[in-house]
Design a protein around this motif. Structure first.
Motif, PDB file in Angstrom:
ATOM      1  N   UNK A  17       0.812  -1.219   0.000  1.00 38.08           N
ATOM      2  CA  UNK A  17       0.000   0.000   0.000  1.00 38.08           C
ATOM      3  C   UNK A  17       0.845   1.270   0.000  1.00 38.08           C
ATOM      4  N   UNK A  18       2.161   1.142   0.191  1.00 38.58           N
ATOM      5  CA  UNK A  18       3.050   2.294   0.203  1.00 38.58           C
ATOM      6  C   UNK A  18       3.469   2.722  -1.207  1.00 38.58           C
ATOM      7  N   UNK A  19       3.057   1.977  -2.227  1.00 38.12           N
ATOM      8  CA  UNK A  19       3.382   2.339  -3.607  1.00 38.12           C
ATOM      9  C   UNK A  19       2.689   3.646  -3.976  1.00 38.12           C
ATOM     10  N   UNK A  20       3.231   4.328  -4.959  1.00 41.70           N
ATOM     11  CA  UNK A  20       2.668   5.614  -5.378  1.00 41.70           C
ATOM     12  C   UNK A  20       1.390   5.433  -6.191  1.00 41.70           C
ATOM     13  N   UNK A  21       0.529   6.443  -6.105  1.00 39.80           N
ATOM     14  CA  UNK A  21      -0.719   6.447  -6.868  1.00 39.80           C
ATOM     15  C   UNK A  21      -0.439   6.713  -8.343  1.00 39.80           C
ATOM     16  N   UNK A  22      -1.129   5.995  -9.219  1.00 37.11           N
ATOM     17  CA  UNK A  22      -1.083   6.316 -10.637  1.00 37.11           C
ATOM     18  C   UNK A  22      -2.434   6.820 -11.116  1.00 37.11           C
ATOM     19  N   UNK A  23      -3.502   6.424 -10.435  1.00 38.09           N
ATOM     20  CA  UNK A  23      -4.856   6.918 -10.735  1.00 38.09           C
ATOM     21  C   UNK A  23      -5.629   6.960  -9.427  1.00 38.09           C
ATOM     22  N   UNK A  24      -6.415   8.018  -9.253  1.00 39.80           N
ATOM     23  CA  UNK A  24      -7.182   8.184  -8.017  1.00 39.80           C
ATOM     24  C   UNK A  24      -8.588   8.624  -8.385  1.00 39.80           C
ATOM     25  N   UNK A  25      -9.579   7.838  -8.024  1.00 38.96           N
ATOM     26  CA  UNK A  25     -10.974   8.143  -8.339  1.00 38.96           C
ATOM     27  C   UNK A  25     -11.824   8.049  -7.071  1.00 38.96           C
ATOM     28  N   UNK A  26     -11.720   9.052  -6.190  1.00 42.14           N
ATOM     29  CA  UNK A  26     -12.475   9.007  -4.930  1.00 42.14           C
ATOM     30  C   UNK A  26     -13.986   8.979  -5.145  1.00 42.14           C
ATOM     31  N   UNK A  27     -14.449   9.548  -6.247  1.00 40.24           N
ATOM     32  CA  UNK A  27     -15.883   9.526  -6.518  1.00 40.24           C
ATOM     33  C   UNK A  27     -16.382   8.114  -6.805  1.00 40.24           C
ATOM     34  N   UNK A  28     -15.468   7.222  -7.226  1.00 37.66           N
ATOM     35  CA  UNK A  28     -15.810   5.824  -7.482  1.00 37.66           C
ATOM     36  C   UNK A  28     -15.304   4.901  -6.383  1.00 37.66           C
ATOM     37  N   UNK A  29     -14.478   5.441  -5.482  1.00 33.98           N
ATOM     38  CA  UNK A  29     -14.034   4.673  -4.327  1.00 33.98           C
ATOM     39  C   UNK A  29     -12.821   3.791  -4.547  1.00 33.98           C
ATOM     40  N   UNK A  30     -11.966   4.121  -5.521  1.00 37.00           N
ATOM     41  CA  UNK A  30     -10.791   3.291  -5.751  1.00 37.00           C
ATOM     42  C   UNK A  30      -9.608   4.120  -6.220  1.00 37.00           C
ATOM     43  N   UNK A  31      -8.421   3.518  -6.044  1.00 35.92           N
ATOM     44  CA  UNK A  31      -7.167   4.097  -6.532  1.00 35.92           C
ATOM     45  C   UNK A  31      -6.323   2.975  -7.098  1.00 35.92           C
ATOM     46  N   UNK A  32      -5.530   3.292  -8.107  1.00 34.36           N
ATOM     47  CA  UNK A  32      -4.593   2.337  -8.694  1.00 34.36           C
ATOM     48  C   UNK A  32      -3.191   2.729  -8.283  1.00 34.36           C
ATOM     49  N   UNK A  33      -2.455   1.793  -7.709  1.00 33.80           N
ATOM     50  CA  UNK A  33      -1.076   2.033  -7.309  1.00 33.80           C
ATOM     51  C   UNK A  33      -0.132   1.610  -8.429  1.00 33.80           C
ATOM     52  N   UNK A  34       1.085   2.117  -8.422  1.00 37.36           N
ATOM     53  CA  UNK A  34       2.021   1.831  -9.514  1.00 37.36           C
ATOM     54  C   UNK A  34       2.470   0.371  -9.541  1.00 37.36           C
ATOM     55  N   UNK A  35       2.198  -0.381  -8.482  1.00 40.65           N
ATOM     56  CA  UNK A  35       2.532  -1.804  -8.471  1.00 40.65           C
ATOM     57  C   UNK A  35       1.375  -2.657  -8.986  1.00 40.65           C
ATOM     58  N   UNK A  36       0.316  -2.009  -9.496  1.00 42.66           N
ATOM     59  CA  UNK A  36      -0.801  -2.728 -10.079  1.00 42.66           C
ATOM     60  C   UNK A  36      -1.917  -3.073  -9.110  1.00 42.66           C
ATOM     61  N   UNK A  37      -1.802  -2.671  -7.864  1.00 40.92           N
ATOM     62  CA  UNK A  37      -2.812  -2.962  -6.850  1.00 40.92           C
ATOM     63  C   UNK A  37      -3.949  -1.951  -6.961  1.00 40.92           C
ATOM     64  N   UNK A  38      -5.178  -2.452  -6.999  1.00 43.34           N
ATOM     65  CA  UNK A  38      -6.351  -1.594  -6.885  1.00 43.34           C
ATOM     66  C   UNK A  38      -6.692  -1.505  -5.408  1.00 43.34           C
ATOM     67  N   UNK A  39      -6.711  -0.306  -4.884  1.00 39.65           N
ATOM     68  CA  UNK A  39      -6.977  -0.066  -3.469  1.00 39.65           C
ATOM     69  C   UNK A  39      -8.339   0.604  -3.367  1.00 39.65           C
ATOM     70  N   UNK A  40      -9.247   0.008  -2.589  1.00 39.53           N
ATOM     71  CA  UNK A  40     -10.599   0.519  -2.456  1.00 39.53           C
ATOM     72  C   UNK A  40     -10.748   1.316  -1.172  1.00 39.53           C
ATOM     73  N   UNK A  41     -11.705   2.233  -1.144  1.00 39.03           N
ATOM     74  CA  UNK A  41     -11.870   3.119   0.018  1.00 39.03           C
ATOM     75  C   UNK A  41     -12.217   2.372   1.290  1.00 39.03           C
ATOM     76  N   UNK A  42     -12.764   1.159   1.176  1.00 40.10           N
ATOM     77  CA  UNK A  42     -13.066   0.379   2.380  1.00 40.10           C
ATOM     78  C   UNK A  42     -11.847  -0.396   2.864  1.00 40.10           C
ATOM     79  N   UNK A  43     -10.680  -0.128   2.277  1.00 45.20           N
ATOM     80  CA  UNK A  43      -9.371  -0.732   2.548  1.00 45.20           C
ATOM     81  C   UNK A  43      -9.228  -2.128   1.972  1.00 45.20           C
TER      82      UNK A  43
END
Length: 68
Positions: A17-43
């Motif tokens: 989870x310490x990887x940098x963000x490449x895409x952030x869509x708080x209105x949809x509840x998710x972020x894409x990290x540069x390591x390919x992990x999709x991180x959701x707002x519910x963790x």
């Protein structure tokens, strides 16, 4: 995937989870990290290999319970 120096943690490392963000869509509840992990707002997380990591919100800090 990651081009940062030093490189971000890989998707299979404990600190992924310490990887940098490449895409952030708080209105949809998710972020894409540069390591390919999709991180959701519910963790919750979706790893690049399709593995699902269940939400892992921390317990409320500062709560003190006392016996009456």
């Amino acid at each position: 995937m990651c081009q940062h120096q030093p490189a971000c943690p890989t998707a299979d490392s404990a600190d992924r989870e310490a990887a940098r963000l490449t895409a952030h869509h708080p209105e949809q509840g998710w972020s894409l990290l540069c390591n390919g992990v999709l991180l959701f707002e519910d963790t919750g997380e979706l790893l690049p290999d399709g593995q699902i990591i269940a939400p892992h919100r921390p317990l409320a800090a500062g709560r003190v319970t006392t016996a009456a």
